[in-house]
Scaffold this active site. Structure first.
Site, mmCIF file in Angstrom:
data_model
loop_
_atom_site.group_PDB
_atom_site.id
_atom_site.type_symbol
_atom_site.label_atom_id
_atom_site.label_comp_id
_atom_site.label_asym_id
_atom_site.label_seq_id
_atom_site.Cartn_x
_atom_site.Cartn_y
_atom_site.Cartn_z
ATOM 1 N NE ARG A 1 -2.942 0.350 3.213
ATOM 2 C CZ ARG A 1 -2.346 0.498 4.517
ATOM 3 N NH1 ARG A 1 -1.434 1.563 4.608
ATOM 4 N NH2 ARG A 1 -2.221 -0.431 5.142
ATOM 5 C CE1 TYR B 1 -16.542 12.197 -14.982
ATOM 6 C CE2 TYR B 1 -16.200 11.786 -12.772
ATOM 7 C CZ TYR B 1 -16.579 11.536 -13.993
ATOM 8 O OH TYR B 1 -16.836 9.993 -14.169
ATOM 9 C CG ASP C 1 -9.694 16.817 -13.870
ATOM 10 O OD1 ASP C 1 -9.175 16.689 -14.903
ATOM 11 O OD2 ASP C 1 -10.769 16.304 -13.455
ATOM 12 C CE LYS D 1 -12.744 9.009 -17.921
ATOM 13 N NZ LYS D 1 -13.159 10.321 -17.202
HETATM 14 C C1 LIG Z 1 -13.626 10.422 -15.903
HETATM 15 C C2 LIG Z 1 -13.230 11.872 -15.283
HETATM 16 C C3 LIG Z 1 -12.947 12.167 -13.824
HETATM 17 C C4 LIG Z 1 -13.150 10.700 -13.033
HETATM 18 O O1 LIG Z 1 -12.174 9.663 -13.294
HETATM 19 P P1 LIG Z 1 -12.472 8.023 -13.009
HETATM 20 O O2 LIG Z 1 -11.469 7.508 -13.578
HETATM 21 O O3 LIG Z 1 -13.792 7.996 -13.698
HETATM 22 O O4 LIG Z 1 -12.948 8.108 -11.632
HETATM 23 C C5 LIG Z 1 -12.395 13.156 -13.173
HETATM 24 N N1 LIG Z 1 -12.142 14.426 -14.138
HETATM 25 C C6 LIG Z 1 -12.619 14.353 -15.218
HETATM 26 C C7 LIG Z 1 -12.330 15.592 -16.216
HETATM 27 C C8 LIG Z 1 -12.970 13.162 -15.904
HETATM 28 O O5 LIG Z 1 -13.361 13.095 -17.342
#
Ligand SMILES: *Cc1c(COP(=O)(O)O)cnc(C)c1O
Length: 388
Positions: free
Chosen positions: A46, A98, A170, A195
């Site tokens: 961890r 998001y 982000d 993504k």
């Molecule tokens: C998909 C997404 C998230 C969340 O990520 P997960 O991997 O689905 O938990 C956060 N910010 C943005 C801009 C996203 O497209």
């Protein structure tokens, strides 16, 4: 080294023990200590694992940060970063973040005494006005989803500096290949690696990069305390995806540009949102702070029935949530990512019933155009059907 070289030739390109050209999957939860007086670099997985560590150091390098951290999802990464805040603190946050980020802020952090003001961060005055004596952080997502509104990172940095706020970005939509927020003063960069970074619709993962050692210490402590680490197999998948990030984004962005320009000319399309188009409100700022406009675009086909008709008829894109994969993904914000938002609020923000979002994949853009064209046009009775 340039990005394309750095992405392959980083300190983790070969396993130091065997020379393997792919970081081995260290499937171990604990590590033997050869000398209890001089513990080795790893004790319990961890807290650290060599495969995960390779991913963490690689993303830190690519973002120009100090240290990286890998989490079991983008939301685990975001939630852990929010644990830097304490009861009584306040955060200013982009209004069209998001959906999952909106949910944890409004439905979880609120219970813990952490408050938030959602503002249009493209409006610098609105950001300044939202700051309170107990504000501790500014959280920005740029470009935003699904309208790709652009926040000026340099201007936000000035405000953050003035008021001594943590500046969190982000960076999921553009990745460090196109946008490196630390260069613009961000303290913490977050990714849903699900993504573009992993890029193949086969893993859920999150990444965080800290700008300096002081923040890295705090985030490392929280990662280990909260424990939402990325598993070792998934760490390997993200490392592998990352190696092709540049070529995938080059190709998909080129496709997005071609498709955006085509969509603009279609009579069925009321509006195209792509920051690469000079008509987009964020085009000029984007040209100052990014090196590419990315592979996501949105377009408005006027009404729900047309949007649904297109989703039912397209043959190439997956009709799904998510983005940033090898295959194109067509999504419908009104019923997918923004379904939880009250209708009036959604419309006020320009997320109309005819809005579709396309994450362009690696298919030939002309095949995608042909597919969209047949999906948009009134259905012709095929000659074959006449004879059947
Ligand atoms: C998909 C997404 C998230 C969340 O990520 P997960 O991997 O689905 O938990 C956060 N910010 C943005 C801009 C996203 O497209």
């Amino acid at each position: 080294m340039k990005f394309s070289t750095q992405i392959i030739h980083n300190p983790y390109k070969v396993d130091p023990y065997t020379g393997a050209c792919s970081t081995p999957i260290y499937q171990a939860s604990t590590y033997h200590q050869f000398d209890v007086d001089q513990p080795g670099p790893y004790d319990y997985a961890r807290s650290g694992n060599p495969t995960r560590h390779a991913l963490e150091e690689t993303i830190a390098l690519l973002e120009g940060g100090c240290r990286g951290f890998a989490f079991s999802s983008g939301m685990a990464a975001i939630s852990t970063v929010f644990l830097l805040l304490s009861s009584g603190d306040h955060v200013v946050i982009s209004e069209d973040v998001y959906g999952g980020t909106h949910r944890i802020v409004t439905q979880v952090l609120s219970r813990l005494g952490i408050s938030a003001t959602f503002v249009d961060t493209t409006d610098i005055n609105a950001v300044e006005e939202a700051i309170k004596p107990n504000t501790k952080a500014i959280y920005v997502e740029t470009p935003s989803n699904p309208l790709l509104k652009v926040t000026d990172l340099g201007k936000i940095e000035e405000i953050a500096k003035q008021s001594k706020l943590l500046f969190i970005v982000d960076n999921t939509f553009l990745t460090p290949y196109y946008q490196r927020p630390i260069q613009f003063g961000a303290d913490i960069v977050i990714h849903s690696a699900t993504k573009f970074i992993a890029g193949h619709s086969d893993v859920i993962a999150g990444l965080v990069v800290a700008k300096n050692e002081e923040l890295a210490e705090k985030i490392g402590f929280l990662q280990n305390s909260f424990g939402a680490i990325l598993g070792v197999q998934d760490s390997w998948l993200v490392l592998r995806g990352l190696k092709t990030l540049k070529v995938r984004l080059d190709s998909a962005t080129n496709g997005a540009k071609i498709i955006a320009n085509w969509l603009k000319e279609q009579s069925y399309v009321k509006e195209v949102y792509y920051t690469g188009l000079p008509t987009h409100q964020g085009h000029d700022i984007q040209n100052k702070q990014v090196t590419g406009h990315g592979a996501v675009l949105s377009f408005d086909v006027g009404n729900a029935s047309m949007a649904k008709k297109i989703m039912k008829r397209v043959k190439i894109p997956a009709v799904a949530v998510s983005l940033g994969s090898v295959e194109s993904i067509l999504s419908y914000p009104a019923l997918m990512s923004h379904a939880a938002m009250p209708e009036e609020e959604r419309r006020k923000r320009g997320i109309h019933d005819g809005l579709l979002r396309l994450s362009v994949g690696l298919e030939d853009p002309h095949d995608l155009i042909e597919d969209l064209e047949q999906a948009m046009l009134p259905r012709l009775v095929s000659s074959r059907a006449l004879y059947e």
